[in-house]
Enzyme design. Sequence first.
Site, PDB file in Angstrom:
ATOM      1  N   ASN A  17     -19.299   3.947   9.960  1.00 59.45           N
ATOM      2  CA  ASN A  17     -19.051   2.507   9.902  1.00 59.45           C
ATOM      3  C   ASN A  17     -19.416   1.835  11.229  1.00 59.45           C
ATOM      4  O   ASN A  17     -20.037   0.767  11.243  1.00 59.45           O
ATOM      5  CB  ASN A  17     -17.578   2.238   9.575  1.00 59.45           C
ATOM      6  CG  ASN A  17     -17.222   2.522   8.125  1.00 59.45           C
ATOM      7  OD1 ASN A  17     -18.098   2.691   7.283  1.00 59.45           O
ATOM      8  ND2 ASN A  17     -15.940   2.566   7.834  1.00 59.45           N
ATOM      9  N   TYR A  69       0.837  -1.196   0.000  1.00 58.00           N
ATOM     10  CA  TYR A  69       0.000   0.000   0.000  1.00 58.00           C
ATOM     11  C   TYR A  69       0.878   1.254   0.000  1.00 58.00           C
ATOM     12  O   TYR A  69       1.547   1.577   0.995  1.00 58.00           O
ATOM     13  CB  TYR A  69      -0.919   0.028   1.214  1.00 58.00           C
ATOM     14  CG  TYR A  69      -1.922  -1.096   1.299  1.00 58.00           C
ATOM     15  CD1 TYR A  69      -2.179  -1.937   0.222  1.00 58.00           C
ATOM     16  CD2 TYR A  69      -2.625  -1.316   2.479  1.00 58.00           C
ATOM     17  CE1 TYR A  69      -3.100  -2.960   0.310  1.00 58.00           C
ATOM     18  CE2 TYR A  69      -3.571  -2.337   2.570  1.00 58.00           C
ATOM     19  CZ  TYR A  69      -3.790  -3.157   1.493  1.00 58.00           C
ATOM     20  OH  TYR A  69      -4.696  -4.182   1.597  1.00 58.00           O
ATOM     21  N   LEU A  83     -17.647  -2.483   1.181  1.00 56.37           N
ATOM     22  CA  LEU A  83     -18.638  -1.531   0.652  1.00 56.37           C
ATOM     23  C   LEU A  83     -18.612  -1.472  -0.867  1.00 56.37           C
ATOM     24  O   LEU A  83     -19.237  -0.598  -1.467  1.00 56.37           O
ATOM     25  CB  LEU A  83     -18.406  -0.140   1.230  1.00 56.37           C
ATOM     26  CG  LEU A  83     -18.476  -0.030   2.753  1.00 56.37           C
ATOM     27  CD1 LEU A  83     -18.272   1.402   3.202  1.00 56.37           C
ATOM     28  CD2 LEU A  83     -19.791  -0.561   3.275  1.00 56.37           C
ATOM     29  N   ILE A 130     -13.133  -5.123   7.038  1.00 54.57           N
ATOM     30  CA  ILE A 130     -12.107  -4.085   7.231  1.00 54.57           C
ATOM     31  C   ILE A 130     -12.310  -2.937   6.235  1.00 54.57           C
ATOM     32  O   ILE A 130     -11.469  -2.693   5.364  1.00 54.57           O
ATOM     33  CB  ILE A 130     -10.685  -4.667   7.127  1.00 54.57           C
ATOM     34  CG1 ILE A 130     -10.517  -5.540   5.870  1.00 54.57           C
ATOM     35  CG2 ILE A 130     -10.353  -5.486   8.370  1.00 54.57           C
ATOM     36  CD1 ILE A 130      -9.065  -5.887   5.580  1.00 54.57           C
TER      37      ILE A 130
END
Length: 283
Positions: free
Chosen positions: A251, A53, A194, A239
């Site tokens: 969330n 990442y 999502l 997550i």
Amino acid sequence: MKTVTFPNGTTVPALGMGTWNMGDSDSRRADEIKSIHAGLEAGIRVVDTAEMYGSGRSEKLVGEAIRGRRDAVFLVSKVLPSNASRKGVRRACEASLKRLGTDYLDLYLLHWEGSEPLEETIAGFDDLVAADLIGSWGVSNFDTDGMREVESITATTPCAANQVLYSLDYRGAEFDLLARDREAGIVTMAYSPLGQGGDLLRAPVLARVAARHTTSLGPASPAQIALAWVLRQDNVLAIPKAGSPKHQHENLAATEITLTRDDLAEIDAAIAPPRRKEPLAMI
């Protein structure tokens, strides 16, 4: 909050925090750190990151965010397949630990299967457990065939988790993978719960279901319904990323929603579950 339990007996809330694309923007950095703080202060424990990442930028941001709070965090990172030889796993883990500013990971995952023999990677993970550099290990983006291969390899410590793409618009894991991992005692970690690009959250069915629910923040949103749908599954740790404290609290409020049988039936009618085995999606 609903929980999941790993093979070593560690129990954590079933809602965690993802950090993909976090740490890439100086202008968003303060909000991203505040978001992680807000999650930890509300009782979330799992923070997931990876050496890939932002080429380590996400790990550096996470390290800054958890400084002085390490004991409250169940910290997860991932090794790239190109670094997944027995010796390479050790080097990659030590580099991640340096970026994260800690001396151990709670869970370390192979990001996806590559060309290195799995036996070598798993031997490397066992070495890291023995050295107290990680608490447990697992894999990511592995389908049922891959999990069978993992379980066929003799290891000192068991595979603890399989992190996969799972959301209403990527339901393939429901066909057999979720149940197989659950029966094996392996936690499924759901990334991007999502969906991708926002199309899922514009689905009319989610708006209709949301209109029937409220949270402590007010009327439920389609995003909260999508997240509650993932969280309804036993043995699944979601997550989602939250780039601001406001998003983090939204969330968290999704954990207050219990979808009814009618809600689930309406969702299935609009977004059908898999009826046959299909390749496991990954991004």
